[in-house]
Design a protein around this motif. Structure first.
Motif, PDB file in Angstrom:
ATOM      1  N   VAL A   1      46.048 -18.275 -15.607  1.00  0.00           N
ATOM      2  CA  VAL A   1      45.867 -17.340 -16.717  1.00  0.00           C
ATOM      3  C   VAL A   1      44.395 -17.337 -17.105  1.00  0.00           C
ATOM      4  CG1 VAL A   1      48.169 -17.473 -17.748  1.00  0.00           C
ATOM      5  CG2 VAL A   1      46.442 -19.150 -18.392  1.00  0.00           C
TER       6      VAL A   1
ATOM      7  N   GLY B   1      47.385 -14.713 -21.127  1.00  0.00           N
ATOM      8  CA  GLY B   1      48.690 -14.582 -20.477  1.00  0.00           C
ATOM      9  C   GLY B   1      49.645 -13.681 -21.243  1.00  0.00           C
ATOM     10  N   GLY B   2      49.157 -12.548 -21.760  1.00  0.00           N
ATOM     11  CA  GLY B   2      50.011 -11.594 -22.459  1.00  0.00           C
ATOM     12  C   GLY B   2      50.288 -11.958 -23.914  1.00  0.00           C
ATOM     13  N   GLN B   3      49.808 -13.097 -24.370  1.00  0.00           N
ATOM     14  CA  GLN B   3      50.036 -13.500 -25.766  1.00  0.00           C
ATOM     15  C   GLN B   3      48.731 -13.382 -26.567  1.00  0.00           C
ATOM     16  OE1 GLN B   3      51.812 -17.515 -24.769  1.00  0.00           O
ATOM     17  NE2 GLN B   3      53.107 -16.944 -26.486  1.00  0.00           N
TER      18      GLN B   3
ATOM     19  N   THR C   1      50.338 -18.280 -32.911  1.00  0.00           N
ATOM     20  CA  THR C   1      50.850 -16.905 -32.853  1.00  0.00           C
ATOM     21  C   THR C   1      51.693 -16.615 -34.098  1.00  0.00           C
ATOM     22  OG1 THR C   1      52.970 -17.408 -31.813  1.00  0.00           O
ATOM     23  CG2 THR C   1      51.069 -17.225 -30.343  1.00  0.00           C
TER      24      THR C   1
ATOM     25  N   ARG D   1      43.336 -13.440 -26.447  1.00  0.00           N
ATOM     26  CA  ARG D   1      44.480 -12.906 -25.688  1.00  0.00           C
ATOM     27  C   ARG D   1      44.571 -13.741 -24.422  1.00  0.00           C
ATOM     28  NH1 ARG D   1      47.148  -8.056 -25.429  1.00  0.00           N
ATOM     29  NH2 ARG D   1      45.890  -7.327 -27.186  1.00  0.00           N
TER      30      ARG D   1
ATOM     31  N   GLU E   1      38.984 -11.923 -28.413  1.00  0.00           N
ATOM     32  CA  GLU E   1      39.132 -10.613 -29.055  1.00  0.00           C
ATOM     33  C   GLU E   1      37.985 -10.450 -30.061  1.00  0.00           C
ATOM     34  OE1 GLU E   1      41.811  -9.327 -26.987  1.00  0.00           O
ATOM     35  OE2 GLU E   1      42.883  -8.740 -28.819  1.00  0.00           O
TER      36      GLU E   1
END
Ligand code: BTN
Length: 240
Positions: free
Chosen positions: A231, A200-202, A219, A198, A236
């Motif tokens: 960032v 920067g929000g992506q 992605t 994960r 994960e």
């Protein structure tokens, strides 16, 4: 390159930035303790005599693209500490890991200078000694690893003596070559490669870095390029 050692200062990066702002040349400044050490993303950075704390400062051409510099610095530090490439990994964009736990970090800051120059300061903090058994480990979200596990005889001075010439050479090379030559070296130490991350929000799978040091993030919508700005990257738990 001039070397300076301080028993205590607020931040070696602050000292180095002031030195360049005042017209100084290339400098390495180290300190036993920082009272106001800075990490990335506005975080505080704890450092005392259980760590190696220093900054490398150098005026560079203002137009030089610094993206990828923190990765090239990480590769250089990793190669000095672990030439066999077996234990030290790099977590994009600025973390050094040893045996899966955070060994240290890199903070690059700049200051505008006259004559189309820019002062570049590379701050490096490395854990030298392991945490004492009673330490609060919750403050170390990425774990805590220490240089003494690589080399039980390491001291701040001996490690800095090995790192200084390598970093001086790196800066000279980076000024003419940019990040490109380090792309492969980074991929060999890339902690996140092939893992779900994960950033920067992506969310996506890390697929290495571009010739500019941008993270290639696989992605659902295709490959996204994430630049090494402000960032951070989180690994994960779920495997891709
Ligand atoms: C990070 O992981 O967030 C980067 C940490 C960088 C810390 C070093 S210690 C020497 C230099 N002086 C500072 O105030 N910060 C950097």
């Amino acid at each position: 390159m001039e070397r300076r050692h301080l028993a205590e200062c607020g931040s070696t990066n602050t000292e180095a930035l002031a030195h360049l702002r005042d017209g100084g040349g290339p400098l390495i400044v180290s300190a036993d303790r920082q009272t106001a050490g800075r990490g990335r993303l506005g975080r505080a950075w704890r450092s005392d005599d259980a760590s190696l704390t220093f900054s490398v400062a150098r005026p560079m051409p203002a137009e030089l693209d610094l993206s990828g510099l923190s990765l090239a610095v990480g590769c250089t530090v990793a190669d000095v500490l672990d030439p066999a490439g077996e234990r030290v990994r790099l977590k994009w964009p600025n973390d050094l890991f040893l045996d899966g736990a955070k060994l240290g970090g890199i903070l690059i800051e700049t200051v505008p200078l006259p004559s189309q120059q820019r002062g570049v300061v590379i701050g490096i903090g490395l854990n030298l000694q392991p945490l004492p058994p009673d330490a609060d480990r919750s403050a170390f979200a990425s774990g805590h690893a220490a240089l003494r596990s690589l080399d039980p005889t390491a001291t701040a001075a001996t490690v800095l003596d090995c790192l200084a010439p390598a970093l001086r050479a790196l800066l000279a090379d980076f000024e003419t070559l940019g990040f490109g030559p380090w792309q492969l070296a980074f991929s060999r130490r890339d902690l996140a490669a092939g893992r779900r991350v994960r950033v920067g929000g992506q969310v996506g799978v890390a697929r290495g870095v571009s010739t500019q040091g941008e993270l290639l993030l696989d992605t659902d919508d295709g490959i996204a390029l994430v630049s090494t700005g402000e960032v951070s990257l989180r690994l994960e738990n779920v495997s891709p």
